[in-house]
Design a protein around this motif. Structure first.
Motif, PDB file in Angstrom:
ATOM      1  N   SER A 127      33.437 -66.921 -11.070  1.00 24.82           N
ATOM      2  CA  SER A 127      33.731 -68.327 -11.318  1.00 24.82           C
ATOM      3  C   SER A 127      33.061 -68.766 -12.609  1.00 24.82           C
ATOM      4  CB  SER A 127      33.198 -69.165 -10.145  1.00 24.82           C
ATOM      5  OG  SER A 127      33.252 -70.533 -10.443  1.00 24.82           O
ATOM      6  N   LEU A 128      33.777 -69.589 -13.380  1.00 23.62           N
ATOM      7  CA  LEU A 128      33.245 -70.180 -14.610  1.00 23.62           C
ATOM      8  C   LEU A 128      33.357 -71.681 -14.475  1.00 23.62           C
ATOM      9  CD1 LEU A 128      32.402 -70.262 -17.632  1.00 23.62           C
ATOM     10  CD2 LEU A 128      34.817 -69.971 -18.185  1.00 23.62           C
ATOM     11  N   SER A 129      32.278 -72.400 -14.734  1.00 22.81           N
ATOM     12  CA  SER A 129      32.297 -73.857 -14.627  1.00 22.81           C
ATOM     13  C   SER A 129      31.957 -74.483 -15.971  1.00 22.81           C
ATOM     14  CB  SER A 129      31.316 -74.324 -13.558  1.00 22.81           C
ATOM     15  OG  SER A 129      30.005 -73.913 -13.880  1.00 22.81           O
ATOM     16  N   ALA A 130      32.071 -75.810 -16.030  1.00 23.56           N
ATOM     17  CA  ALA A 130      31.886 -76.543 -17.282  1.00 23.56           C
ATOM     18  C   ALA A 130      30.479 -76.405 -17.850  1.00 23.56           C
ATOM     19  CB  ALA A 130      32.219 -78.020 -17.072  1.00 23.56           C
ATOM     20  N   ASP A 131      29.506 -76.159 -17.020  1.00 25.56           N
ATOM     21  CA  ASP A 131      28.145 -76.002 -17.544  1.00 25.56           C
ATOM     22  C   ASP A 131      27.913 -74.609 -18.126  1.00 25.56           C
ATOM     23  OD1 ASP A 131      28.078 -74.555 -15.213  1.00 25.56           O
ATOM     24  OD2 ASP A 131      26.459 -75.700 -14.281  1.00 25.56           O
ATOM     25  N   GLY A 132      28.970 -73.779 -18.175  1.00 25.42           N
ATOM     26  CA  GLY A 132      28.876 -72.448 -18.763  1.00 25.42           C
ATOM     27  C   GLY A 132      28.351 -71.398 -17.817  1.00 25.42           C
ATOM     28  N   GLU A 133      28.137 -71.781 -16.569  1.00 27.08           N
ATOM     29  CA  GLU A 133      27.589 -70.859 -15.586  1.00 27.08           C
ATOM     30  C   GLU A 133      28.696 -69.938 -15.065  1.00 27.08           C
ATOM     31  OE1 GLU A 133      24.782 -70.955 -11.641  1.00 27.08           O
ATOM     32  OE2 GLU A 133      25.873 -72.748 -12.186  1.00 27.08           O
ATOM     33  N   ILE A 134      28.458 -68.643 -15.154  1.00 26.71           N
ATOM     34  CA  ILE A 134      29.371 -67.641 -14.625  1.00 26.71           C
ATOM     35  C   ILE A 134      28.723 -67.031 -13.395  1.00 26.71           C
ATOM     36  CG2 ILE A 134      30.573 -65.478 -15.096  1.00 26.71           C
ATOM     37  CD1 ILE A 134      30.451 -66.249 -18.084  1.00 26.71           C
ATOM     38  N   VAL A 135      29.419 -67.138 -12.268  1.00 25.89           N
ATOM     39  CA  VAL A 135      28.858 -66.693 -11.003  1.00 25.89           C
ATOM     40  C   VAL A 135      29.802 -65.667 -10.378  1.00 25.89           C
ATOM     41  CG1 VAL A 135      28.137 -67.415  -8.693  1.00 25.89           C
ATOM     42  CG2 VAL A 135      27.767 -68.929 -10.633  1.00 25.89           C
ATOM     43  N   GLN A 136      29.243 -64.566  -9.936  1.00 29.81           N
ATOM     44  CA  GLN A 136      30.017 -63.583  -9.189  1.00 29.81           C
ATOM     45  C   GLN A 136      30.027 -64.028  -7.732  1.00 29.81           C
ATOM     46  OE1 GLN A 136      28.881 -59.488  -9.783  1.00 29.81           O
ATOM     47  NE2 GLN A 136      29.799 -58.863  -7.856  1.00 29.81           N
ATOM     48  N   LEU A 137      31.203 -64.404  -7.230  1.00 27.56           N
ATOM     49  CA  LEU A 137      31.317 -64.909  -5.873  1.00 27.56           C
ATOM     50  C   LEU A 137      31.482 -63.793  -4.857  1.00 27.56           C
ATOM     51  CD1 LEU A 137      33.706 -67.907  -6.600  1.00 27.56           C
ATOM     52  CD2 LEU A 137      31.220 -67.946  -6.402  1.00 27.56           C
ATOM     53  N   ILE A 138      32.315 -62.824  -5.178  1.00 19.80           N
ATOM     54  CA  ILE A 138      32.577 -61.688  -4.280  1.00 19.80           C
ATOM     55  C   ILE A 138      32.518 -60.434  -5.131  1.00 19.80           C
ATOM     56  CG2 ILE A 138      34.279 -60.598  -2.763  1.00 19.80           C
ATOM     57  CD1 ILE A 138      35.459 -63.340  -2.253  1.00 19.80           C
TER      58      ILE A 138
END
Length: 139
Positions: A127-138
């Protein structure tokens, strides 16, 4: 009569074929694992570039870009646009919400990259959000 013939016997050929088969059987799982890791790394790198492009788009237009705008801005390197999604090999990029308005894009965006997997693959979503945070969800 046959003492001076040169070549391989049937047994020798069978031994060589068996050894090659065993080596191939051991190598294929490692090859699949390497391909899986390379695809995931490629999409993660693309997601980082998408984040930078979103910031550039926001600076110019005071709102974040939709996926088709983002792909156009990046020279269509992300993948092929299909409606509100981008398809790239085994990955599908989606925005949440699927059809964000200009007002919604002024404040926030979320892009999900999901691997369309077959039975043997482990699902993979980032996931990529507006704050630039990239998170691996699965996984």
């Amino acid at each position: 009569m046959f003492k001076n013939q040169k070549g391989f016997s049937l047994i020798e050929l069978l031994v060589v074929v068996t050894i090659v088969g065993i080596i191939a059987a051991l190598a294929v799982p490692y090859l699949k694992k390497a391909i899986y890791a390379a695809e995931n790394s490629s999409v993660l790198a693309t997601t980082r570039i998408m984040s930078q492009s979103q910031m550039a788009h926001y600076t110019q237009k005071q709102r974040y870009a939709r996926l088709d705008e983002l792909n156009d801005q990046m020279g269509n390197v992300v993948g092929s646009t299909a409606g509100n999604t981008i398809l790239r090999r085994n990955f599908t990029f989606l925005m949440s919400p699927a059809n964000p308005s200009d007002v919604e894009l002024r404040d926030n965006f979320t892009i999900l990259a999901t691997k369309t997997s077959d039975i043997n693959d482990v699902p993979y979503t980032i996931s990529l959000s507006a704050d630039g945070e990239i998170v691996q969800l699965i996984p």
